[in-house]
Design a protein around this motif. Structure first.
Motif, PDB file in Angstrom:
ATOM      1  N   ARG A  93      38.699  36.210  44.829  1.00 14.11           N
ATOM      2  CA  ARG A  93      39.247  35.667  43.589  1.00 14.11           C
ATOM      3  C   ARG A  93      40.755  35.878  43.635  1.00 14.11           C
ATOM      4  O   ARG A  93      41.232  36.984  43.874  1.00 14.11           O
ATOM      5  N   ASP A  96      44.224  35.696  41.596  1.00 10.86           N
ATOM      6  CA  ASP A  96      44.902  35.614  40.307  1.00 10.86           C
ATOM      7  C   ASP A  96      45.992  34.544  40.403  1.00 10.86           C
ATOM      8  O   ASP A  96      46.507  34.258  41.494  1.00 10.86           O
ATOM      9  N   TRP A 131      41.846  32.445  37.355  1.00 10.11           N
ATOM     10  CA  TRP A 131      41.549  32.800  38.731  1.00 10.11           C
ATOM     11  C   TRP A 131      41.151  31.576  39.538  1.00 10.11           C
ATOM     12  O   TRP A 131      40.543  30.636  39.023  1.00 10.11           O
TER      13      TRP A 131
END
Length: 424
Positions: free
Chosen positions: A88, A90, A306
């Motif tokens: 994931r 950001d 994300w």
């Protein structure tokens, strides 16, 4: 690292039935998230993909702190580790991790055109699509609609209105027996969460983004000083001193237990506040964060969210990319929006009746998502973690009465110049 033996056996059997060989099947490790709700709503769809394709999936539970998670990924990438296939990412990380992520354009078949353009642009560096938008975020104000009605107060549109209403309701509720009731809870623990809050305060007063689009350092201005001074007034008055140690889940816990009037948090909190066992179920409203005063004042929520990205060091990049496209699909985003309040990155879903029915605030706050203020990660690039740390520390010092707002922004300006040196 978490493995799932029963799932593995099921997938192996399915692969044999389909005539697949062991050599053809791949094991893909995906970082689903840090919290139980994130993992639950991610894993369901990863499992569905695995059953359909005959591959095996494993979950990696990343650290709860985004700062700590980034540090872990940077260590893995420095070692060129293939332990994690999908991470994931950001919104502030593409510029930091750009040398370690796979270009997804050969696998996307143009799907990126169906997402918010700003998010796609954020994940595109040097013409390479380094992540597929998965869900978007912005800071929001949650409030107890029942208590505002009880005290005949409207939802605030400015920070001054929020402070005045919070003081009135806090005094009334404490007099009625709720001794620990707080007017406002937010994320003031030093770290990226406080950076997001500080970015919102400064932008809402017209103080800019620390670093502008040209890379100039702009933090030392009267509006930024006023923003930090305003926030400092909350601690010990409408917010307990304990807020200095609050992250997102700490604030949610207080609010969901009926012990606060206002809360700053991300959209994910909505489904939890409306869960069957929630003390505040059916009593909560959502609005844009308040604005400051003076020239340039505006409603400002920090752009969050994300993306899903594939490590360049994955042993199965094509398979991992296929799982990413599945997870970012319209069907998966719709289900996650309905069941988990994860904001889609596809504008079309904000008009979907089922999505709107499950999250009444989504359609009305679409403009808020589109107009969010970005952190200066694009301008600062690899140096952004140092920029964020400096801002977070400065804000924490002001909130904790260890520095005046004027001194803090002067010091912050100097620190950012040292970080930048000749260029970002």
């Amino acid at each position: 690292m978490t493995t799932f033996p029963a799932l593995h056996r099921l997938l192996a059997a399915a692969a044999l039935v389909a005539g697949a060989t062991t050599a053809q099947a791949a094991t893909i490790t995906i970082a689903c998230g840090a919290s139980a709700p994130e993992i639950e709503h991610c894993w369901k769809h990863a499992e569905a993909w695995a059953r359909k394709t005959g591959h095996t999936v494993r979950n990696y539970t990343q650290p709860a702190s985004a700062t700590a998670a980034l540090a872990v990924y940077r260590q893995l990438f420095a070692a060129k580790s293939s332990d994690i296939d999908i991470i994931r990412v950001d919104v502030i990380w593409p510029g930091i991790l750009k040398d370690h992520l796979l270009d997804l354009k050969p696998y996307s078949l143009g799907q990126e055109a169906e997402h918010f353009p700003a998010l796609v642009a954020n994940s595109t560096i040097g013409g390479r699509l380094l992540g597929m938008p998965w869900y978007t975020d912005t800071g929001l104000l949650y409030y107890r609609a029942d208590l505002l009605a009880k005290y005949k107060r409207p939802a605030p549109t400015t920070w001054a209105e929020l402070a005045a209403t919070a003081a009135i309701v806090q005094a009334g509720e404490r007099a009625a027996g709720q001794k620990d009731f707080q007017g406002f809870v937010f994320q003031a623990k030093s770290g990226e969460s406080l950076t997001c809050n500080a970015v919102e305060w400064i932008a809402s007063f017209g103080g800019g983004r620390l670093v502008d689009e040209r890379g100039d350092i702009t933090i030392n201005n009267p509006q930024a000083v006023r923003a930090l001074a305003t926030a400092a007034q909350w601690v010990g008055s409408i917010s307990s001193v304990g807020v200095l140690n609050y992250a997102e889940e700490d604030a949610r816990g207080v609010f969901q237990n009926g012990q606060a009037l206002f809360m700053r948090n991300w959209p994910y909190a909505w489904s939890l506040l409306e869960s069957p066992d929630s003390v505040v179920r059916g009593k909560v409203g959502v609005s844009p964060l308040p604005k400051g005063d003076g020239p340039g004042a505006r409603h400002a929520g920090t752009l969050g969210g994300w993306q899903l990205a594939v490590s360049k060091y994955s042993k199965h990049p094509e398979v991992a990319a296929d799982l990413v496209m599945h997870m970012a699909s319209a069907a998966v985003q719709k289900d996650r929006a309905i069941r988990g309040s994860f904001n889609p990155t596809r504008p079309a879903l904000y008009k979907d009746p089922q999505v709107v029915a499950a999250n009444s605030f989504m359609a009305s706050l679409l403009g808020t998502f589109e107009d969010s203020v970005a952190r200066p990660s694009g301008e600062a690039g690899l140096k952004y973690p140092s920029v964020s740390l400096a801002l977070s520390n400065a804000a924490h010092d002001v909130l904790g009465r260890k520095a005046t707002p004027e001194a803090a922004v002067r010091k912050l300006e100097g620190q950012l110049k040292l970080v930048r040196r000749e260029r970002w």
